[in-house]
Design a protein around this motif. Structure first.
Motif, PDB file in Angstrom:
ATOM      1  N   HIS A  10      39.249  42.364  14.284  1.00 55.20           N
ATOM      2  CA  HIS A  10      39.854  42.473  15.361  1.00 55.20           C
ATOM      3  C   HIS A  10      39.699  41.294  16.319  1.00 55.20           C
ATOM      4  O   HIS A  10      38.823  40.441  15.748  1.00 55.20           O
ATOM      5  N   TYR A  11      40.681  40.948  17.061  1.00 56.86           N
ATOM      6  CA  TYR A  11      40.150  39.766  17.943  1.00 56.86           C
ATOM      7  C   TYR A  11      38.856  39.983  18.624  1.00 56.86           C
ATOM      8  O   TYR A  11      38.719  41.016  18.948  1.00 56.86           O
ATOM      9  N   ILE A  12      38.394  38.560  18.774  1.00 57.82           N
ATOM     10  CA  ILE A  12      37.168  38.891  19.510  1.00 57.82           C
ATOM     11  C   ILE A  12      37.541  39.005  21.148  1.00 57.82           C
ATOM     12  O   ILE A  12      38.376  38.264  21.701  1.00 57.82           O
ATOM     13  N   GLN A  13      36.518  39.866  21.724  1.00 56.95           N
ATOM     14  CA  GLN A  13      36.777  40.083  23.177  1.00 56.95           C
ATOM     15  C   GLN A  13      35.546  40.054  23.976  1.00 56.95           C
ATOM     16  O   GLN A  13      34.693  40.513  23.837  1.00 56.95           O
ATOM     17  N   LYS A  14      35.498  39.051  24.766  1.00 52.95           N
ATOM     18  CA  LYS A  14      34.265  38.597  25.456  1.00 52.95           C
ATOM     19  C   LYS A  14      34.769  38.138  26.982  1.00 52.95           C
ATOM     20  O   LYS A  14      36.074  37.377  27.137  1.00 52.95           O
ATOM     21  N   GLY A  15      33.994  38.535  28.001  1.00 59.07           N
ATOM     22  CA  GLY A  15      34.452  38.070  29.379  1.00 59.07           C
ATOM     23  C   GLY A  15      33.448  37.968  30.362  1.00 59.07           C
ATOM     24  O   GLY A  15      32.195  38.726  29.939  1.00 59.07           O
ATOM     25  N   CYS A  16      33.501  37.795  31.448  1.00 55.95           N
ATOM     26  CA  CYS A  16      32.420  37.689  32.421  1.00 55.95           C
ATOM     27  C   CYS A  16      32.829  38.315  33.757  1.00 55.95           C
ATOM     28  O   CYS A  16      33.966  38.196  34.117  1.00 55.95           O
ATOM     29  N   LEU A  17      31.910  38.900  34.214  1.00 54.48           N
ATOM     30  CA  LEU A  17      32.172  39.527  35.785  1.00 54.48           C
ATOM     31  C   LEU A  17      31.552  38.537  36.792  1.00 54.48           C
ATOM     32  O   LEU A  17      30.401  38.050  36.803  1.00 54.48           O
ATOM     33  N   PHE A  18      32.315  38.242  37.764  1.00 56.36           N
ATOM     34  CA  PHE A  18      31.971  37.313  38.816  1.00 56.36           C
ATOM     35  C   PHE A  18      32.146  38.204  40.291  1.00 56.36           C
ATOM     36  O   PHE A  18      33.228  38.976  40.507  1.00 56.36           O
ATOM     37  N   THR A  19      31.295  37.624  41.292  1.00 54.79           N
ATOM     38  CA  THR A  19      31.879  38.165  42.562  1.00 54.79           C
ATOM     39  C   THR A  19      33.045  37.577  43.184  1.00 54.79           C
ATOM     40  O   THR A  19      33.653  36.483  42.418  1.00 54.79           O
ATOM     41  N   LYS A  20      33.702  37.974  43.863  1.00 57.08           N
ATOM     42  CA  LYS A  20      34.996  37.535  44.244  1.00 57.08           C
ATOM     43  C   LYS A  20      34.960  36.158  45.017  1.00 57.08           C
ATOM     44  O   LYS A  20      34.030  35.717  45.773  1.00 57.08           O
ATOM     45  N   PRO A  21      35.879  34.830  44.876  1.00 58.17           N
ATOM     46  CA  PRO A  21      35.535  33.777  45.573  1.00 58.17           C
ATOM     47  C   PRO A  21      35.636  34.028  46.861  1.00 58.17           C
ATOM     48  O   PRO A  21      36.596  34.638  47.635  1.00 58.17           O
ATOM     49  N   PRO A  22      34.805  33.303  47.922  1.00 59.04           N
ATOM     50  CA  PRO A  22      34.861  33.417  49.310  1.00 59.04           C
ATOM     51  C   PRO A  22      36.174  32.748  49.816  1.00 59.04           C
ATOM     52  O   PRO A  22      36.432  31.866  49.314  1.00 59.04           O
ATOM     53  N   SER A  23      36.919  33.371  50.491  1.00 54.98           N
ATOM     54  CA  SER A  23      38.103  33.067  51.111  1.00 54.98           C
ATOM     55  C   SER A  23      38.057  31.448  51.677  1.00 54.98           C
ATOM     56  O   SER A  23      39.093  30.657  51.775  1.00 54.98           O
ATOM     57  N   SER A  24      36.862  31.203  52.106  1.00 53.05           N
ATOM     58  CA  SER A  24      36.692  29.882  52.976  1.00 53.05           C
ATOM     59  C   SER A  24      36.732  28.677  51.981  1.00 53.05           C
ATOM     60  O   SER A  24      37.267  27.546  52.344  1.00 53.05           O
ATOM     61  N   SER A  25      36.480  29.054  50.524  1.00 52.71           N
ATOM     62  CA  SER A  25      36.458  28.221  49.737  1.00 52.71           C
ATOM     63  C   SER A  25      37.748  28.126  48.635  1.00 52.71           C
ATOM     64  O   SER A  25      38.194  27.207  48.165  1.00 52.71           O
ATOM     65  N   LEU A  26      38.318  29.518  48.478  1.00 52.34           N
ATOM     66  CA  LEU A  26      39.284  29.711  47.684  1.00 52.34           C
ATOM     67  C   LEU A  26      40.108  30.825  48.214  1.00 52.34           C
ATOM     68  O   LEU A  26      39.672  31.814  47.828  1.00 52.34           O
TER      69      LEU A  26
END
Length: 488
Positions: A38-54
């Motif tokens: 199968h295709y490799i599946q890897k990922g990362c979980l982040f907090t949502k970017p703060p609206s003040s910066s993005l």
């Protein structure tokens, strides 16, 4: 838990922002066997970017733009597989592009994903190309990036063709993507090397069936998946035990009791007495026994990771309740970049791994001590030098074949990934990941993946996939749970 199925908002094709100058790259003897995976599946979980910066409406355009720039440094990922008239499979860098998917799961919170005992099924919905076989890269994109926005977080998941890339290259791409996104793209940190002039490049032809190969295991067999964490302290104690170093019995006993009281065992009230007795008897035996004499042939130091692997080998073998005469196999994926002479570049792009098996009967694994099991693994990994790499290549050339991934005899463990991979060095501009997760790809009874701990202090996380009854045995195994804790 809220619905795990995200809503697909858009799907687009992203191409490199600069035209590729690379020619065809021939697949190597480490690449070709992966055509059935199968295709490799890897990922990362982040907090949502703060609206003040993005602001949220700029996130997706920013990620698309950054991906386009990153692909110019990794042009093979925007290409396609081709097979020439002689049967050789190449990676054609034709700038055909990659898939970019934007999804939303507004009812899911980070706490929903990280509060379950088993790995949340929701993570499996955050990747494209579910169970896609790598051979299909002849007609499908080599890479798909899915960005899923949660109520309070963002998951960035990559699905990439395993015949094109291994773990070293996956995380170099992922880290570069993050580096470009946060605006640090003036000087790419680890430039990939695309040369194809090593012993891994062969004139042997892999003959494939009409329509291409299929995976060699039952992808629908019932499994459970958990992540067990090993703290730096636990690993140090485990390594000391594997190397027959001095055991601090009192401290170990107190830690053992604390672990039991911290609910590391199911049915605590009913089982505590029994578990404590088993552990106390085992630990007293270890503490009171005389240190083993180390001879000249036993001076090799067992590494921390080999100590963890030996512990897992014993515990899974015990949980499977195998007959004493049954041969067990512990496979480890070994990076060959530094083992070949002349050495490959550390960021050689492609697969440069070989699977090193270690065999022992179930009776040996369980009757010998931890050091003996670790020594078997140590011996085989250490022996995998330039001559052994070449021997593996010659063996494959005599019989070109796809890699038989799976556990057909019910007695195998396959260790992949590595705690040395820089999985948490992915700051897209609003902080490091909270967690690393994988999808459904290449999951079967006995498939283990090693991740570094998030804190960077030498901790190790094991993504453990086992048959349900085996997982239940592992969860109740006193020796294993003395060192491991469940990551929640």
């Amino acid at each position: 838990m809220p619905s795990s199925s995200p809503t697909m908002l858009s799907k687009t094709t992203v191409i490199p922002d600069q035209a590729s100058t690379l020619g065809n790259l021939k697949l190597s003897v480490s690449d070709l066997p992966m055509l059935s995976c199968h295709y490799i599946q890897k990922g990362c979980l982040f907090t949502k970017p703060p609206s003040s910066s993005l602001p949220s409406h700029t996130l997706i355009p920013l990620l698309k733009s950054s991906l386009s720039k990153t692909l110019s440094n990794f042009p093979p990922l925007a290409g396609r597989l081709t097979t020439d008239e002689n049967g050789y499979v190449h990676l054609t860098c034709n700038d055909a592009g990659v898939d970019f998917l934007h999804a939303a799961a507004p009812e899911l919170y980070i706490s929903d994903l990280l509060s379950t005992t088993d790995v949340s099924e929701s993570f499996k919905e955050f990747f494209a190309f579910d169970r896609k076989v790598s051979y299909t890269g002849h007609s499908s994109p080599i890479l798909a990036v899915q960005v899923t926005e949660l109520a309070d977080g963002v998951f960035i998941g990559c699905a990439v063709n395993h015949a094109v890339i291994d773990g070293t290259s996956v995380w170099n791409f992922f880290n570069t993507f993050a580096q470009v996104c946060r605006g640090a793209n003036k000087c790419i940190r680890n430039v990939p090397d695309f040369r194809r002039d090593s012993v891994l490049i062969s004139d042997a032809v892999l003959r494939l069936p009409e329509g291409g190969p299929v995976v060699t295991f039952n992808a629908d067999a019932p499994i459970r998946e958990r992540i067990f964490s090993f703290s730096r302290e636990a690993i140090q104690r485990l390594k000391a035990r594997a190397n027959n170093w001095q055991v601090n019995g009192g401290a170990a006993m107190e830690l053992m009791k604390k672990q039991i009281n911290d609910h590391h065992y199911p049915n605590q009230k009913e089982n505590n007495g029994k578990v404590v007795t088993v552990l106390e008897n085992w630990l007293r035996s270890a503490v009171n026994s005389k240190p083993q004499t180390v001879t000249a042939t036993e001076t090799v130091e067992i590494s921390s990771f080999q100590s963890v692997c030996a512990l897992l080998w014993r515990a899974v073998t015990r949980a499977r309740k195998l007959p004493a005469g049954k041969t067990t196999t512990f496979r480890m994926a070994v990076n060959c970049r530094h083992r070949i002479e002349p050495k490959l570049e550390p960021y050689y792009f492609g697969n440069a791994i070989q699977s090193v098996p270690t065999y022992a009967s179930a009776g040996e694994v369980l009757s010998k001590d931890l050091r003996w099991c670790a020594e078997q693994l140590n011996k085989n990994v250490k022996a995998h030098d330039d001559s052994m790499v070449r021997r593996f290549v010659e063996d494959w050339e005599k019989n070109p074949r796809c890699f038989p991934l799976g556990n057909p005899d019910g007695a195998s463990i396959t260790m992949g990934s590595s705690p040395r991979f820089p999985m948490y060095d992915n700051d897209f501009g609003w902080g490091r990941p909270l967690a690393v997760r994988s999808g459904k790809a290449n999951k079967f009874d006995g498939k283990i993946s090693a991740f570094p701990g998030r804190d960077g202090s030498g901790t190790v996380d094991l993504e453990v996939v086992l048959a349900p009854e085996t997982m239940a045995g592992l969860e109740a195994d006193p020796e294993f749970m003395l060192y491991a804790s469940s990551q929640l």
